[in-house]
Design a protein around this motif. Sequence first.
Motif, PDB file in Angstrom:
ATOM      1  N   MET A 362       0.826  -1.202   0.000  1.00 57.27           N
ATOM      2  CA  MET A 362       0.000   0.000   0.000  1.00 57.27           C
ATOM      3  C   MET A 362       0.862   1.255   0.000  1.00 57.27           C
ATOM      4  N   LEU A 363       1.985   1.227   0.700  1.00 59.09           N
ATOM      5  CA  LEU A 363       2.870   2.384   0.725  1.00 59.09           C
ATOM      6  C   LEU A 363       3.425   2.665  -0.670  1.00 59.09           C
ATOM      7  N   ILE A 364       3.887   1.621  -1.357  1.00 62.11           N
ATOM      8  CA  ILE A 364       4.414   1.814  -2.712  1.00 62.11           C
ATOM      9  C   ILE A 364       3.302   2.289  -3.642  1.00 62.11           C
ATOM     10  N   PHE A 365       2.098   1.748  -3.458  1.00 60.74           N
ATOM     11  CA  PHE A 365       0.976   2.200  -4.281  1.00 60.74           C
ATOM     12  C   PHE A 365       0.698   3.682  -4.031  1.00 60.74           C
ATOM     13  N   GLY A 366       0.797   4.122  -2.770  1.00 59.61           N
ATOM     14  CA  GLY A 366       0.608   5.535  -2.455  1.00 59.61           C
ATOM     15  C   GLY A 366       1.654   6.411  -3.128  1.00 59.61           C
ATOM     16  N   LEU A 367       2.919   5.955  -3.152  1.00 62.06           N
ATOM     17  CA  LEU A 367       3.967   6.713  -3.831  1.00 62.06           C
ATOM     18  C   LEU A 367       3.711   6.760  -5.333  1.00 62.06           C
ATOM     19  N   ALA A 368       3.294   5.639  -5.904  1.00 61.30           N
ATOM     20  CA  ALA A 368       2.993   5.598  -7.344  1.00 61.30           C
ATOM     21  C   ALA A 368       1.843   6.534  -7.688  1.00 61.30           C
ATOM     22  N   THR A 369       0.912   6.698  -6.744  1.00 55.79           N
ATOM     23  CA  THR A 369      -0.226   7.588  -6.966  1.00 55.79           C
ATOM     24  C   THR A 369       0.230   9.015  -7.247  1.00 55.79           C
ATOM     25  N   GLN A 400      -6.574   5.305   4.706  1.00 56.95           N
ATOM     26  CA  GLN A 400      -6.645   6.683   5.202  1.00 56.95           C
ATOM     27  C   GLN A 400      -5.268   7.227   5.554  1.00 56.95           C
ATOM     28  N   TYR A 401      -4.400   6.376   6.087  1.00 60.70           N
ATOM     29  CA  TYR A 401      -3.066   6.844   6.447  1.00 60.70           C
ATOM     30  C   TYR A 401      -2.228   7.162   5.207  1.00 60.70           C
ATOM     31  N   ILE A 402      -2.509   6.502   4.097  1.00 64.39           N
ATOM     32  CA  ILE A 402      -1.857   6.882   2.836  1.00 64.39           C
ATOM     33  C   ILE A 402      -2.443   8.199   2.339  1.00 64.39           C
ATOM     34  N   GLN A 403      -3.751   8.370   2.496  1.00 66.59           N
ATOM     35  CA  GLN A 403      -4.399   9.607   2.052  1.00 66.59           C
ATOM     36  C   GLN A 403      -3.886  10.831   2.798  1.00 66.59           C
ATOM     37  N   MET A 404      -3.274  10.628   3.955  1.00 63.73           N
ATOM     38  CA  MET A 404      -2.739  11.771   4.706  1.00 63.73           C
ATOM     39  C   MET A 404      -1.557  12.417   3.997  1.00 63.73           C
ATOM     40  N   LEU A 405      -1.025  11.775   2.969  1.00 65.36           N
ATOM     41  CA  LEU A 405      -0.018  12.420   2.127  1.00 65.36           C
ATOM     42  C   LEU A 405      -0.596  13.667   1.461  1.00 65.36           C
ATOM     43  N   PHE A 406      -1.929  13.741   1.410  1.00 67.83           N
ATOM     44  CA  PHE A 406      -2.604  14.851   0.734  1.00 67.83           C
ATOM     45  C   PHE A 406      -3.436  15.692   1.701  1.00 67.83           C
ATOM     46  N   PRO A 478     -12.751  13.981 -16.551  1.00 60.09           N
ATOM     47  CA  PRO A 478     -11.724  12.945 -16.557  1.00 60.09           C
ATOM     48  C   PRO A 478     -11.585  12.230 -15.217  1.00 60.09           C
ATOM     49  N   VAL A 479     -10.921  11.088 -15.263  1.00 60.79           N
ATOM     50  CA  VAL A 479     -10.491  10.385 -14.052  1.00 60.79           C
ATOM     51  C   VAL A 479      -9.030  10.765 -13.816  1.00 60.79           C
ATOM     52  N   GLU A 480      -8.742  11.413 -12.689  1.00 58.46           N
ATOM     53  CA  GLU A 480      -7.406  11.952 -12.442  1.00 58.46           C
ATOM     54  C   GLU A 480      -6.724  11.330 -11.221  1.00 58.46           C
ATOM     55  N   SER A 481      -7.473  10.569 -10.409  1.00 60.21           N
ATOM     56  CA  SER A 481      -6.912  10.037  -9.170  1.00 60.21           C
ATOM     57  C   SER A 481      -6.846   8.518  -9.203  1.00 60.21           C
ATOM     58  N   ALA A 482      -6.042   7.968  -8.303  1.00 61.55           N
ATOM     59  CA  ALA A 482      -5.947   6.520  -8.145  1.00 61.55           C
ATOM     60  C   ALA A 482      -7.081   6.023  -7.250  1.00 61.55           C
ATOM     61  N   VAL A 483      -7.354   4.709  -7.324  1.00 61.69           N
ATOM     62  CA  VAL A 483      -8.525   4.141  -6.663  1.00 61.69           C
ATOM     63  C   VAL A 483      -8.135   2.938  -5.816  1.00 61.69           C
ATOM     64  N   CYS A 484      -8.678   2.909  -4.589  1.00 64.76           N
ATOM     65  CA  CYS A 484      -8.640   1.729  -3.734  1.00 64.76           C
ATOM     66  C   CYS A 484     -10.075   1.293  -3.466  1.00 64.76           C
ATOM     67  N   VAL A 485     -10.319  -0.023  -3.456  1.00 69.21           N
ATOM     68  CA  VAL A 485     -11.641  -0.573  -3.177  1.00 69.21           C
ATOM     69  C   VAL A 485     -11.501  -1.530  -1.998  1.00 69.21           C
ATOM     70  N   THR A 486     -12.448  -1.481  -1.069  1.00 65.14           N
ATOM     71  CA  THR A 486     -12.446  -2.417   0.055  1.00 65.14           C
ATOM     72  C   THR A 486     -13.783  -3.145   0.100  1.00 65.14           C
ATOM     73  N   SER A 578       3.929  -5.170 -11.618  1.00 64.84           N
ATOM     74  CA  SER A 578       5.235  -4.658 -12.035  1.00 64.84           C
ATOM     75  C   SER A 578       5.316  -3.141 -11.904  1.00 64.84           C
ATOM     76  N   VAL A 579       4.171  -2.453 -11.966  1.00 65.90           N
ATOM     77  CA  VAL A 579       4.153  -0.999 -11.760  1.00 65.90           C
ATOM     78  C   VAL A 579       4.707  -0.661 -10.374  1.00 65.90           C
ATOM     79  N   LEU A 580       4.309  -1.437  -9.378  1.00 63.40           N
ATOM     80  CA  LEU A 580       4.784  -1.179  -8.017  1.00 63.40           C
ATOM     81  C   LEU A 580       6.282  -1.451  -7.899  1.00 63.40           C
ATOM     82  N   LEU A 581       6.723  -2.533  -8.513  1.00 58.40           N
ATOM     83  CA  LEU A 581       8.147  -2.861  -8.446  1.00 58.40           C
ATOM     84  C   LEU A 581       8.986  -1.796  -9.141  1.00 58.40           C
TER      85      LEU A 581
END
Length: 759
Positions: A362-369, A400-406, A478-486, A578-581
């Motif tokens: 999730m942290l790497i996904f947040g950085l990729a965002t 939510q803790y990743i969203q705190m980057l914003f 447009p769609v401009e943001s990344a998405v997480c689903v739970t 592979s995007v995350l890697l």
Amino acid sequence: MKLSRKNMEKVDDLTSIDLDSGEIIEEKPHLKDVDETTPKTWDKLKARQWKKIHEACNQLILDEYILINKQNSMAMAHEFAFFGEAGKDMYLKIGALSDELDEELLTKKINRALTDIKRKNGKKLLLLLGELGYRADRDGSETMYMATPYRGARYEITEDVDEQMEKDLRDWGFIKYKNSYWFTEGLGDVVYLNQRTNFVLEVLYHIETDKDQRRVINFTNEHGRVKSKDISTDELSELGRFKKVTEGLGNFMFYGKPEDFMRVKSKLYEEEKTAEQLETLGWHDDGFFAFCNGVYNSVFIPVDEHGMLTYKDKNYFIPFHPKTNRYSFLNEKKFFYRHSSVTFQEWCKHYCGAFGNVGQVMLIFGLATVFSDIIFKHKNNFPLVFLYGEGGSGKSTMIQYIQMLFGVPQAPIKLTEKANTDKAKIRKLAQFVNALICFEEYTDTIDISVDKTLSGFYDRFGYERSDIKSKYGTESVPVESAVCVTGNFYPTDDPFLQRLILMDYNVNIREDSVVEHFDKLNLLNMEGITNITGQLIQYREDVDRDFPLHYRRIYGEFNNALKAKNIRVPSRMAENYSVLLTTYHILREKLQFTFSYAELVSFLQDTIAIHAEKRDTGGVVQNFWDMVLYMTNPKVNLAKHGSEYSIEGEEIYIRFKQLWTLYNKAHFEVHRKPGVPYNTLLGKLKDKSVCPAYIETKDNKRFAGQGNWGSNSSALVFRYSQIGVKLPCGQEESFPQDTDNPYPSMKEEIAAYEHNRHN
């Protein structure tokens, strides 16, 4: 002493000069000081005009300019006669410069003019001298300014009028004085000013947008009260509408006419500064990351009280700034920059310590965002994350803790709420650029259309709406943001599954060390971590340059490693991981990660293996076979061996056309919604990447049965051992009571439904 003509201009008025030789001869008693020639009985206006004419004529004499000649001598006598004996004296001296006129003739003409004075002032003579280039030095006192307030008696303000005010009168016909606008109908030696407002305006910025033109204006009234307002062009189009705005602010009155209002607007529009309005927060193509309270590149630039800022000599307006109405732009105001001393290394340590391996992903996904626009540019898609887990497991907290980057985390969008339409979801993703939005409550009752909408976010498909500026034109949201689903239910739609990074997170009991990390992480988040985002955007050029260089190589290595472990997945799934890697690989020299690349690769391999298993057992194809098993239940009795399907050795044959009709009926009865459309399901069953059990299609297969059921038919052929269910293979078999059939009988379904409805 001999003077050049240039130096003659500097000689005092009381000096006599030989005009042929340039020699100073004697003092000229006939060129007296202007005050000596001004009678005490003259009014202020006449005295001021004479002072200017006297100085201009002295310059003319020094230049030996022939102003009076034989043709105009009488006309000029009338101009000078207005000033009596002082004017006569000056007329004779200027006339003496002409060889064709003698003193006797000049005296005769000026005396005649003195007996019949035709002029009421010296304005025409002043204009003539001015046109010839002879003007008195302006000291700000030659013109008298009389002010008439809206209430009260007229009074003189000459000493208060400066050069800028004089220029405004010439250019615009009004001045600012004592925080009010004063207008004149014309200029002259006496300028009469009338008060038409009790306030003045200052356009701070002209805000340019595609939809509307607006201006941020400061209002200051004569008592010093100040108000600021964001005003649309419509509110400035007519005086009546404008007065509603000003009087709505308080004691801000406009007494003038529409023409006065137009003069004020013309001057303000000419002097205003333009500003671009930021329609979205997040990354901006001008090179900064926008928050509601300012922008960040190498440093943070805050907005002023009006929401304005200047970046690289360009003005910007943020309409969501903190000084707006407290109930306006609540979501945008959460997108708030707060500087802190938190470092990436300590935040990474405690985040991953609190959430484990899933937290690493999730942290790497947040950085990729933060770089999602760059990644999308190179890949034409951006993956989604799906977190599966029961309620209270911490899925939402992790996001939510990743969203705190914003800033403050945005409220999640509930997929089960009907108010959250597809367009509403897309609008949310258009509000912010390179941010993270969470969709929660994914359940087994979700309509297939929701899966399709979420799948579209992978390709960043927005929606189009009509543009009122064009008959057939459209504009895109447009769609401009990344998405997480739970959710606590796995998706079954295969196209949706292929677009996910799917992880399980079911942690309800935590060790003391994890709790300690969690507590420290909370303290860091409270201090603020948006400065980490500021650090990340410094690496945009590196990501843009290096992503295409490393991505294909990393994808190849990861895919080969999966094959070596006999993990078979569609290439799209391997690309997502592979995007995350690739993101980790590019940033690992710039950020201090607390986990290694090898550790991340190992966990992602295990994760995608589980993902592939969920896809095989929970996808559309597996759901179809589960429904076939359900239909063979004697209590349902919709599908029978030998009629709709036939098991022969290691192969199973199905009459798909007949079986699909029964499948669709059963699917609706069980799930309260139709099954997968005929052609879609047929295509998936015949796609070996989706359904590895598929062998071939036979055009002529004999099925047992009575009547038409006993005829030849086309059939799909599958490996029986790979379909994931065990079906009855003979009419003599009874349906086992301990079957693995996951579906209840129709009677049980109806009974359960009635029970739930009444309770």
